[in-house]
Design a protein around this motif. Structure first.
Motif, PDB file in Angstrom:
ATOM      1  N   LEU A 127      18.648  -5.159  11.400  1.00 51.10           N
ATOM      2  CA  LEU A 127      19.319  -6.380  11.820  1.00 51.10           C
ATOM      3  C   LEU A 127      19.099  -7.500  10.813  1.00 51.10           C
ATOM      4  CD1 LEU A 127      18.266  -6.327  15.590  1.00 51.10           C
ATOM      5  CD2 LEU A 127      20.333  -5.368  14.555  1.00 51.10           C
ATOM      6  N   ARG A 128      20.006  -8.460  10.843  1.00 50.27           N
ATOM      7  CA  ARG A 128      19.886  -9.625   9.958  1.00 50.27           C
ATOM      8  C   ARG A 128      19.704 -10.885  10.811  1.00 50.27           C
ATOM      9  NH1 ARG A 128      24.543  -7.346   8.019  1.00 50.27           N
ATOM     10  NH2 ARG A 128      25.743  -9.204   8.568  1.00 50.27           N
ATOM     11  N   ASP A 167      24.016 -11.726  11.808  1.00 50.68           N
ATOM     12  CA  ASP A 167      24.671 -10.423  11.908  1.00 50.68           C
ATOM     13  C   ASP A 167      25.868 -10.537  12.847  1.00 50.68           C
ATOM     14  OD1 ASP A 167      24.992  -7.649  11.463  1.00 50.68           O
ATOM     15  OD2 ASP A 167      22.815  -7.380  11.415  1.00 50.68           O
ATOM     16  N   ASP A 168      26.495  -9.402  13.177  1.00 49.26           N
ATOM     17  CA  ASP A 168      27.706  -9.446  13.999  1.00 49.26           C
ATOM     18  C   ASP A 168      27.377  -9.294  15.482  1.00 49.26           C
ATOM     19  OD1 ASP A 168      27.299  -6.685  14.523  1.00 49.26           O
ATOM     20  OD2 ASP A 168      28.544  -6.108  12.809  1.00 49.26           O
ATOM     21  N   GLN A 171      25.721  -5.916  16.700  1.00 50.11           N
ATOM     22  CA  GLN A 171      24.284  -5.866  16.450  1.00 50.11           C
ATOM     23  C   GLN A 171      23.526  -6.795  17.393  1.00 50.11           C
ATOM     24  OE1 GLN A 171      23.688  -3.172  14.946  1.00 50.11           O
ATOM     25  NE2 GLN A 171      22.902  -3.739  12.921  1.00 50.11           N
TER      26      GLN A 171
END
Length: 284
Positions: A127-128, A167-168, A171
């Motif tokens: 993950l970001r 992130d999107d 996620q």
């Protein structure tokens, strides 16, 4: 038990309020448009209880500035509850180390555990996001427009960890589901996502109401004011609710029999919403 503001023994109302974007301007943190109402509530013996994502360290200074040192507070979205002496139970809450000061309850999980789990989940799922606990003071200042001291206070977490999501949505849902299995939850705030245990503002409001009733034997009407998604549980827990206009673009859906949506944002909207319900509920 005397009234938390030094006023009448039976306050006509308890006010639970969000801060950023509500009582405080979202950008400047100014609260002067609400000052006349704060003075009026104090004169009427109505406790105003900050219910916020801010930390205890941030609130200690704000409580002095807003003249709310004798009322409880709910910090970190319900992960921390502060009880001044007038709200403390003689047997359950007294702290021998601070007989005349605050007693702090932490119903959430410890922030160090939360941070460790977030780091493990981020690496495992790829993950970001960035945690506040790994940011520098300058990075927090850039995100919040706080002073250096204000940023340090915001970073003094006890039961929750804010993060900036990079992130999107898919996620994000994976993170939410994984945290849930660990007994953690994800809550949307104004600038950050907040990770904490199985608590929220609504849980903390109900806890304080139960404490009030246990100590005083009655439960006065309650008013909640907020502007963000993390305020919805707070608003659902009070008898009257005010959704303050905001430009965050997040849905603010709430089924409530006594709900008012303001035209003005920030502290102007706070005063608007307070006036709306005061005229309909509290004595003049």
């Amino acid at each position: 038990m005397s009234d938390a503001t030094g006023g009448p023994q039976r306050p006509p109302l308890l006010v639970f309020t969000d801060l950023d974007g509500s009582l405080l301007d979202h950008h400047s943190y100014d609260w002067q448009p609400a000052a006349p109402w704060l003075e009026r509530l104090a004169a009427a013996g109505v406790p105003v209880i900050p219910t916020t994502s801010k930390t205890r360290a941030e609130l200690l200074a704000l409580r002095r500035e807003l003249a709310l040192e004798h009322t409880p507070f709910i910090a970190e979205n319900g992960a921390v509850i502060g009880l001044p002496p007038a709200w403390q139970h003689a047997r359950l809450d007294r702290d021998p180390a601070s007989p005349k000061g605050l007693v702090v309850k932490t119903p959430s999980l410890d922030v160090d555990f939360i941070r460790r789990r977030l780091d493990v989940v981020r690496e495992r799922l790829g993950l970001r996001f960035r945690r506040m606990g790994e940011m520098t003071v300058e990075e927090v200042r850039e995100l919040t427009a706080l002073s250096a001291e204000g940023a340090r206070q915001a970073m003094a977490r006890e039961g929750s960890e804010p993060l900036v999501w990079e992130d999107d949505d898919t996620q994000l849902q994976r993170l939410r589901e994984t945290l849930h299995s660990d007994g953690l939850q994800l809550t949307r705030g104004g600038r950050f996502w907040h990770v904490m245990g199985a608590v929220d503002k609504g849980h903390a409001v109900r806890w304080l109401l139960a404490r009030f009733e246990a100590l005083r034997g009655h439960r006065p009407p309650t008013l909640g004011l907020g502007d963000g998604p993390n305020d919805l549980t707070l608003l659902a827990a009070t008898d009257m609710a005010v959704i303050i206009r905001a430009d965050h673009g997040q849905p603010m859906s709430l089924t409530h029999a006594r709900l008012y949506r303001t035209q003005a944002p920030g502290p102007q909207g706070w005063a608007e919403g307070l006036a709306h319900w005061w005229e309909r509920q509290a004595p003049a």
